[in-house]
Design a protein around this motif. Structure first.
Motif, short mmCIF file in Angstrom:
data_model
loop_
_atom_site.label_atom_id
_atom_site.label_comp_id
_atom_site.label_asym_id
_atom_site.label_seq_id
_atom_site.Cartn_x
_atom_site.Cartn_y
_atom_site.Cartn_z
N ALA A 1 8.22 -1.03 0.10
CA ALA A 1 8.11 0.31 0.69
C ALA A 1 6.85 1.02 0.19
N LEU A 2 6.57 0.88 -1.10
CA LEU A 2 5.40 1.54 -1.69
C LEU A 2 4.11 0.95 -1.11
N SER B 1 3.69 -0.44 1.65
CA SER B 1 3.56 -0.30 3.11
C SER B 1 3.49 1.16 3.55
N ARG B 2 3.45 2.09 2.58
CA ARG B 2 3.59 3.50 2.95
C ARG B 2 2.46 4.01 3.84
N LYS B 3 1.30 3.35 3.80
CA LYS B 3 0.16 3.83 4.61
C LYS B 3 0.08 3.15 5.96
N SER C 1 8.09 0.24 9.05
CA SER C 1 9.05 0.91 8.15
C SER C 1 9.86 -0.13 7.40
#
Ligand SMILES: C[S@@+](CC[C@H](N)C(=O)[O-])C[C@H]1O[C@@H](n2cnc3c(N)ncnc32)[C@H](O)[C@@H]1O
Length: 332
Positions: free
Chosen positions: A238-239, A241-243, A248
């Motif tokens: 998640a971290l 892929s945040r950009k 999601s």
């Protein structure tokens, strides 16, 4: 990458048409029945199921007929592996406890007891019909504990190592799916299989999300979803892929997920959950959508194509087209 088998080529399926694939073997029949993801024979006929898995995948070949017909209910009824493992070690310990009441000298040779504990637990595991690698684990486990106790290490480090391992691998004992990651050539091969139009794609058990990030960057018109249940692995994914706005990463159990919204479902699991995966796909995926399994065949189902990825580990992608299920069209 090379496409090894293809049962049919269909218009508009950009991946199979436009890849650099070489179609080596075309399945004999293109009749509608045989093009179904699970033909009536493979769905209802147990010997048919066996014949289907007796083909290229050695891992799938090892699956018993019992496992082949496993559905969600049967999965729930099975003895959890952790319970079976604790039972094996517990029975061995109880036996040795009794033995030392009759032969107390045994306590003076602790290593011998530890060795006997491992052998007995392995024997109980064999009696439980556990896979052979479990026998080895049972045989070595007491010796590993004994050895670790001899080292001058603060026990708190064992606890920390346990929590860390748990956060990465989570319930591998239940899921039977460890963490290993798809490589770049596989991501490239998968890119060729994505629909030409905008669509939703899911990775079941997305690991660190690296594969999805690669795909999401290459196809900004598509929406990508990753489901991961291991807390640390999920947090990492998640971290990282945040950009990526079209990606999601969700934390959860993919067995609770409907696969209906997805044009392509990717899974890199293990032989164990494959019967359940194909059953889940048949239940929830829509007509025309594609299930791509990295390395592991779905028993009783005929792949539309088998793609040999040009990488060191000789990755194979088994592609199962959902056809004849009567559940609408490929979602745009
Ligand atoms: C072999 S790894 C594949 C990772 C990623 N898909 C890739 O190809 O790089 C399988 C992942 O599935 C996760 N997993 C296994 N069972 C799961 C479940 N029921 N729900 C969500 N994640 C699961 C594991 O934690 C592991 O990270």
């Amino acid at each position: 990458m090379r496409t090894q088998h293809a049962s049919a080529e269909r218009g508009g399926e950009r991946g199979l048409h436009h890849s650099r694939s070489i179609v080596r073997e075309v399945f004999a029949s293109t009749s509608l029945t045989q093009r179904f993801i699970l033909s009536p024979a493979s769905r209802h006929n147990r010997s048919g199921e066996r014949a289907a898995i007796d083909q290229p995948c050695p891992a799938a070949r090892r699956l018993s007929a019992e496992t082949l017909s496993m559905d969600d209910e049967e999965v729930k009824r099975r003895t959890p592996p952790l319970v079976a493992a604790v039972t094996a070690q517990g029975v061995a310990a109880a036996f040795l406890f009794l033995a030392t009441t009759f032969w107390p000298q045994g306590l003076e040779a602790p290593f011998l007891l530890v060795f006997a504990q491992g052998l007995l637990a392995a024997a109980v595991s064999a009696a439980q019909h556990a896979p052979r690698w479990w026998w080895l684990i049972h045989a070595l486990f007491p010796m590993a504990i004994y050895g670790a106790l001899q080292l001058p290490i603060d026990p708190v480090w064992y606890l920390i190592a346990f929590i860390f391992t748990l956060a990465i691998f989570w319930r591998t004992d239940v899921s039977r799916v460890p963490l290993f990651l798809s490589n770049k050539p596989t991501a490239e091969a998968l890119l060729q299989l994505l629909p030409a139009h905008a669509a939703q794609i899911i990775d079941l058990g997305c690991g660190d999300g690296g594969l999805l990030r690669h795909l999401a960057r290459a196809r900004p018109d598509c929406r990508f979803v990753g489901i991961e249940h291991a807390p640390l692995t999920w947090a990492w994914a998640a971290l990282a892929s945040r950009k990526q706005p079209n990606l999601s990463i969700r934390r959860g159990d993919f067995w609770r997920e409907s696969l209906a919204p997805y044009a392509l479902v990717y899974a890199f699991l293990s032989p164990e959950p494959m019967p359940r995966l194909i059953a889940h796909a048949r239940k929830t995926m829509t007509d025309g959508s594609l299930l791509v399994s990295n390395s592991f065949m779905a028993p009783g189902a005929e792949p539309e194509a088998v793609i040999d990825v040009d990488d060191r580990r000789q990755t194979r992608l088994y592609c199962y087209r959902m056809l004849g299920l009567g559940r609408g069209k490929v979602p745009a």
